[in-house]
Motif scaffolding. Structure first.
Motif, PDB file in Angstrom:
ATOM      1  N   GLU A   1      -9.342 -23.083  28.060  1.00  0.00           N
ATOM      2  CA  GLU A   1      -7.957 -23.022  27.598  1.00  0.00           C
ATOM      3  C   GLU A   1      -7.672 -24.225  26.707  1.00  0.00           C
ATOM      4  N   GLN A   2      -7.032 -23.965  25.583  1.00  0.00           N
ATOM      5  CA  GLN A   2      -6.644 -25.036  24.685  1.00  0.00           C
ATOM      6  C   GLN A   2      -5.364 -24.631  23.961  1.00  0.00           C
ATOM      7  N   GLY A   3      -4.334 -25.444  24.133  1.00  0.00           N
ATOM      8  CA  GLY A   3      -3.072 -25.183  23.455  1.00  0.00           C
ATOM      9  C   GLY A   3      -2.455 -23.848  23.783  1.00  0.00           C
ATOM     10  N   GLY A   4      -2.593 -23.410  25.025  1.00  0.00           N
ATOM     11  CA  GLY A   4      -2.009 -22.135  25.430  1.00  0.00           C
ATOM     12  C   GLY A   4      -2.831 -20.917  25.077  1.00  0.00           C
ATOM     13  N   VAL A   5      -4.019 -21.129  24.509  1.00  0.00           N
ATOM     14  CA  VAL A   5      -4.921 -20.026  24.176  1.00  0.00           C
ATOM     15  C   VAL A   5      -6.129 -20.074  25.103  1.00  0.00           C
ATOM     16  N   VAL A   6      -6.372 -18.999  25.813  1.00  0.00           N
ATOM     17  CA  VAL A   6      -7.528 -18.908  26.702  1.00  0.00           C
ATOM     18  C   VAL A   6      -8.623 -18.121  26.001  1.00  0.00           C
ATOM     19  N   THR A   7      -9.806 -18.704  25.921  1.00  0.00           N
ATOM     20  CA  THR A   7     -10.966 -18.021  25.343  1.00  0.00           C
ATOM     21  C   THR A   7     -11.950 -17.714  26.453  1.00  0.00           C
TER      22      THR A   7
ATOM     23  N   ASP B   1      -6.356  -4.795  28.312  1.00  0.00           N
ATOM     24  CA  ASP B   1      -5.097  -5.118  28.991  1.00  0.00           C
ATOM     25  C   ASP B   1      -5.375  -5.744  30.353  1.00  0.00           C
ATOM     26  N   ALA B   2      -6.385  -5.240  31.051  1.00  0.00           N
ATOM     27  CA  ALA B   2      -6.730  -5.798  32.361  1.00  0.00           C
ATOM     28  C   ALA B   2      -7.176  -7.246  32.229  1.00  0.00           C
ATOM     29  N   ILE B   3      -8.005  -7.544  31.239  1.00  0.00           N
ATOM     30  CA  ILE B   3      -8.468  -8.907  31.022  1.00  0.00           C
ATOM     31  C   ILE B   3      -7.314  -9.826  30.654  1.00  0.00           C
ATOM     32  N   VAL B   4      -6.516  -9.395  29.683  1.00  0.00           N
ATOM     33  CA  VAL B   4      -5.447 -10.246  29.162  1.00  0.00           C
ATOM     34  C   VAL B   4      -4.363 -10.488  30.207  1.00  0.00           C
ATOM     35  N   LEU B   5      -3.927  -9.444  30.889  1.00  0.00           N
ATOM     36  CA  LEU B   5      -2.879  -9.601  31.895  1.00  0.00           C
ATOM     37  C   LEU B   5      -3.355 -10.454  33.065  1.00  0.00           C
ATOM     38  N   THR B   6      -4.591 -10.270  33.483  1.00  0.00           N
ATOM     39  CA  THR B   6      -5.120 -11.059  34.593  1.00  0.00           C
ATOM     40  C   THR B   6      -5.163 -12.538  34.236  1.00  0.00           C
ATOM     41  N   LEU B   7      -5.635 -12.875  33.042  1.00  0.00           N
ATOM     42  CA  LEU B   7      -5.745 -14.278  32.644  1.00  0.00           C
ATOM     43  C   LEU B   7      -4.406 -14.897  32.270  1.00  0.00           C
ATOM     44  N   SER B   8      -3.491 -14.104  31.731  1.00  0.00           N
ATOM     45  CA  SER B   8      -2.234 -14.658  31.207  1.00  0.00           C
ATOM     46  C   SER B   8      -1.269 -15.139  32.285  1.00  0.00           C
ATOM     47  N   GLN B   9      -1.484 -14.756  33.536  1.00  0.00           N
ATOM     48  CA  GLN B   9      -0.554 -15.153  34.591  1.00  0.00           C
ATOM     49  C   GLN B   9      -0.743 -16.601  35.018  1.00  0.00           C
TER      50      GLN B   9
ATOM     51  N   GLY C   1      -0.707 -20.380  34.326  1.00  0.00           N
ATOM     52  CA  GLY C   1      -0.237 -21.390  33.394  1.00  0.00           C
ATOM     53  C   GLY C   1       0.572 -20.785  32.260  1.00  0.00           C
ATOM     54  N   LYS C   2       0.736 -21.547  31.195  1.00  0.00           N
ATOM     55  CA  LYS C   2       1.532 -21.117  30.043  1.00  0.00           C
ATOM     56  C   LYS C   2       0.605 -20.589  28.955  1.00  0.00           C
ATOM     57  N   VAL C   3       0.075 -19.415  29.199  1.00  0.00           N
ATOM     58  CA  VAL C   3      -0.874 -18.801  28.279  1.00  0.00           C
ATOM     59  C   VAL C   3      -0.121 -17.944  27.259  1.00  0.00           C
ATOM     60  N   ARG C   4      -0.366 -18.215  25.993  1.00  0.00           N
ATOM     61  CA  ARG C   4       0.262 -17.429  24.923  1.00  0.00           C
ATOM     62  C   ARG C   4      -0.647 -16.290  24.464  1.00  0.00           C
ATOM     63  N   ASP C   5      -1.919 -16.602  24.308  1.00  0.00           N
ATOM     64  CA  ASP C   5      -2.869 -15.638  23.768  1.00  0.00           C
ATOM     65  C   ASP C   5      -4.197 -15.724  24.523  1.00  0.00           C
ATOM     66  N   VAL C   6      -4.969 -14.651  24.388  1.00  0.00           N
ATOM     67  CA  VAL C   6      -6.325 -14.616  24.939  1.00  0.00           C
ATOM     68  C   VAL C   6      -7.280 -14.205  23.831  1.00  0.00           C
ATOM     69  N   ARG C   7      -8.388 -14.904  23.736  1.00  0.00           N
ATOM     70  CA  ARG C   7      -9.432 -14.541  22.785  1.00  0.00           C
ATOM     71  C   ARG C   7     -10.693 -14.160  23.560  1.00  0.00           C
ATOM     72  N   VAL C   8     -11.401 -13.188  23.058  1.00  0.00           N
ATOM     73  CA  VAL C   8     -12.615 -12.703  23.710  1.00  0.00           C
ATOM     74  C   VAL C   8     -13.821 -12.996  22.831  1.00  0.00           C
ATOM     75  N   GLN C   9     -14.825 -13.606  23.433  1.00  0.00           N
ATOM     76  CA  GLN C   9     -16.097 -13.838  22.749  1.00  0.00           C
ATOM     77  C   GLN C   9     -17.209 -13.085  23.467  1.00  0.00           C
TER      78      GLN C   9
ATOM     79  N   GLN D   1      -7.757 -11.242  15.766  1.00  0.00           N
ATOM     80  CA  GLN D   1      -6.414 -11.545  16.230  1.00  0.00           C
ATOM     81  C   GLN D   1      -6.446 -11.846  17.729  1.00  0.00           C
ATOM     82  N   PRO D   2      -5.561 -12.746  18.172  1.00  0.00           N
ATOM     83  CA  PRO D   2      -5.485 -12.999  19.615  1.00  0.00           C
ATOM     84  C   PRO D   2      -4.887 -11.804  20.342  1.00  0.00           C
ATOM     85  N   LEU D   3      -5.225 -11.696  21.608  1.00  0.00           N
ATOM     86  CA  LEU D   3      -4.696 -10.627  22.447  1.00  0.00           C
ATOM     87  C   LEU D   3      -3.502 -11.150  23.224  1.00  0.00           C
TER      88      LEU D   3
END
Length: 305
Positions: free
Chosen positions: A120-126, A148-156, A158-166, A192-194
């Protein structure tokens, strides 16, 4: 110690709860409120209390097998805050096809998929997955639910704005979750971020009984307790356990840690053998007032602790 191990069974093998058995030795006896994510509180109400250390309640979103492209929130607990994101994502990858939920959740993640890193960096989780995830044969709607399952699970957390997948350290071409059909290695993807899409979330069902499990000390010949495990913390209004002949089992019944189970301390423990039929009648209510009642017959599981 024993009650915490019961919680481990109730949470379907959630690895992080093993840490609880270690922490509770020095934990204060005072009851403390479990720390919960806002997602947990939204779908399952106030978190329960525990005197076994600092517990964390969160949600994992599993792709629905009943409504294509949708996800279903499911409650989980851990005592390991530092690795909570990895624990949640690993559990998501493992799927859940057990007990009364058998056949209700999809398992779209290809076998062998591993998590190589979460940063996580600056509200973006990779999150970095192994290349096996590209082997998924999911269609566009299921791929959308995967994202959606990945993004919703990770976004809860801290203060996550976006999720990136590698994948293997390279950007997968993360697209908006509404266009997730392009995700899995089909090329030409926008970078684009998720962002979490709450419209993909189905409301949880009423409480369910998951299993009936007896616990015994390692090497012991007789069980010590028989547990009726529910899928979330509940208030037990009524619970009956009988054998295949309909005769009630005698003993004291009480709540387990976090209210996940009704625990029978049998007067005649020698009656309980692995695989025997146990009939259960129950009436419960969860923290948001959803009530459930029913009867069912379960093959008794016996586990050692």
């Amino acid at each position: 110690m024993k009650m915490v191990r019961l919680l481990l069974v109730a949470m379907l093998g959630l690895i992080a709860l093993v840490a609880c058995t270690k922490e509770q030795k020095t934990a204060p006896a005072k009851q403390t409120r479990t720390s919960a994510t806002s997602a947990y509180e939204r779908y399952f109400g106030p978190a329960p209390t525990t005197d076994k250390g600092t517990c964390y309640a969160f949600v994992i979103y599993f792709p629905s097998a009943k409504e294509q492209g949708k996800v279903v929130p499911f409650p989980f607990f851990t005592f390991n805050k530092e690795s909570i994101r990895k624990v949640a994502l690993e559990r998501l990858l493992g799927g859940m096809d057990v007990g009364s939920y058998k056949g209700e959740f999809l398992q779209p993640f290809a076998s062998g998929t591993r998590i190589l890193g979460i940063v996580e960096q600056g509200g973006v989780v990779t999150v970095n997955f192994s290349k096996e995830i590209l082997d998924s044969k999911a269609d566009a709607a299921v791929e959308r639910a995967m994202l959606d399952a990945i993004v919703l699970t990770l976004s809860q957390f801290g203060k996550v704005r976006d999720v990136r997948v590698q994948i293997e350290g390279k950007e997968s071409g993360s697209v908006d979750s509404k266009d997730a059909g392009k995700f899995m290695g089909h090329g030409g993807l926008e970078r684009q971020p998720l962002r979490p899409d709450e419209s993909a979330v189905l409301s949880p069902s009423s409480p369910r009984l998951l299993s009936v499990t007896a616990m015994k000390d390692k090497g012991a010949t007789e069980v010590e307790e028989v547990n009726a495990f529910f899928d979330r913390p509940v208030e037990i209004k009524e619970l009956r356990m009988t054998g295949g002949d309909g005769k009630p089992f005698e003993g004291d019944v009480y709540h387990s840690v976090l209210g996940m189970a009704a625990v029978l301390k049998p007067k005649a423990p020698s009656l309980f053998k692995a695989g025997m039929p146990v009939r259960v009648g129950w009436k419960v209510i969860d923290k948001l007032g959803r009530s459930a009642e029913g009867t069912g017959e379960f093959a008794l599981e016996v586990k050692e602790h």
